[in-house]
Design an enzyme around this catalytic site. Structure first.
Site, PDB file in Angstrom:
ATOM      1  N   CYS A 106       0.706  -1.359   0.175  1.00  0.00           N
ATOM      2  CA  CYS A 106       0.114   0.025   0.021  1.00  0.00           C
ATOM      3  C   CYS A 106       0.846   1.462  -0.214  1.00  0.00           C
ATOM      4  CB  CYS A 106      -0.838  -0.041   1.038  1.00  0.00           C
ATOM      5  SG  CYS A 106      -2.439   0.913   0.986  1.00  0.00           S
ATOM      6  N   HIS A 107       0.640   2.193   1.112  1.00  0.00           N
ATOM      7  CA  HIS A 107       1.225   3.534   1.029  1.00  0.00           C
ATOM      8  C   HIS A 107       2.744   3.312   1.382  1.00  0.00           C
ATOM      9  CE1 HIS A 107      -2.603   5.141   0.379  1.00  0.00           C
ATOM     10  NE2 HIS A 107      -2.043   6.376  -0.077  1.00  0.00           N
TER      11      HIS A 107
END
Length: 173
Positions: A106-107
């Protein structure tokens, strides 16, 4: 899945982590006999949504040589804060310098751009990071899982089964 007996895996997070992206791979490592260690710039505990986790080791005192792999869970706030912490960036880069396994979801891929280790890498991430990663020199694609050497990347919590399996597979190669 295979046995991770004797393997130590660092999980680098701070406040604002995405709980599923910490606990799902953490549980996979532990269930397969490995030791999960929470590393953070915080000293006591970290929180993400309605969850909290005790910190095992401050990142300023952490040494990549003592671990077999690094997992970077996401969470926008978590990832943004970690990439601004020089000790967290240094710790992450040390895994690449030692050619050890790094798994980012993800991030968390923001950290890879900040640590200057994305150049020439095939990667995925949360879709909003694609421009950042391309600007850092990565070859970004929208896939559930991308494995490039010792780098494992995934997009979102729905990709966790493939992400977790790839971590175990890489550590048992």
């Amino acid at each position: 899945m295979s046995d991770l007996q004797g393997r130590r895996v660092a999980f680098l997070v701070t406040n604002g982590y995405e709980p599923s992206e910490l606990y799902s791979p953490w549980d996979t490592v532990v269930e397969n006999g490995g030791r999960a260690v929470l590393v953070s710039p915080e000293s006591d505990e970290v929180s993400g949504k309605d969850h909290s986790q005790k910190v095992d080791l401050n990142v300023a005192d952490a040494n990549a040589d003592e671990f077999d792999a690094l997992v970077l869970p996401g969470g926008t706030k978590n990832a943004d804060q970690l990439r601004m912490n020089k000790d967290a960036v240094k710790f992450t880069k040390a895994f690449f310098d030692a050619n050890k396994t790094v798994a980012s979801i993800c991030h968390a891929a923001w950290m890879l751009a900040e640590a200057d280790v994305a150049q020439g890498r095939n990667m995925t991430s949360y879709p909003s990071l694609q421009t950042d990663l391309r600007n850092a020199g990565a070859h970004w694609s929208d896939e559930e899982l991308v494995v490039d050497g010792n780098l494992i990347t995934s997009r979102t919590p729905k990709d966790l089964p493939a992400f977790n399996e790839a971590i175990v597979n890489k550590l048992t190669e």
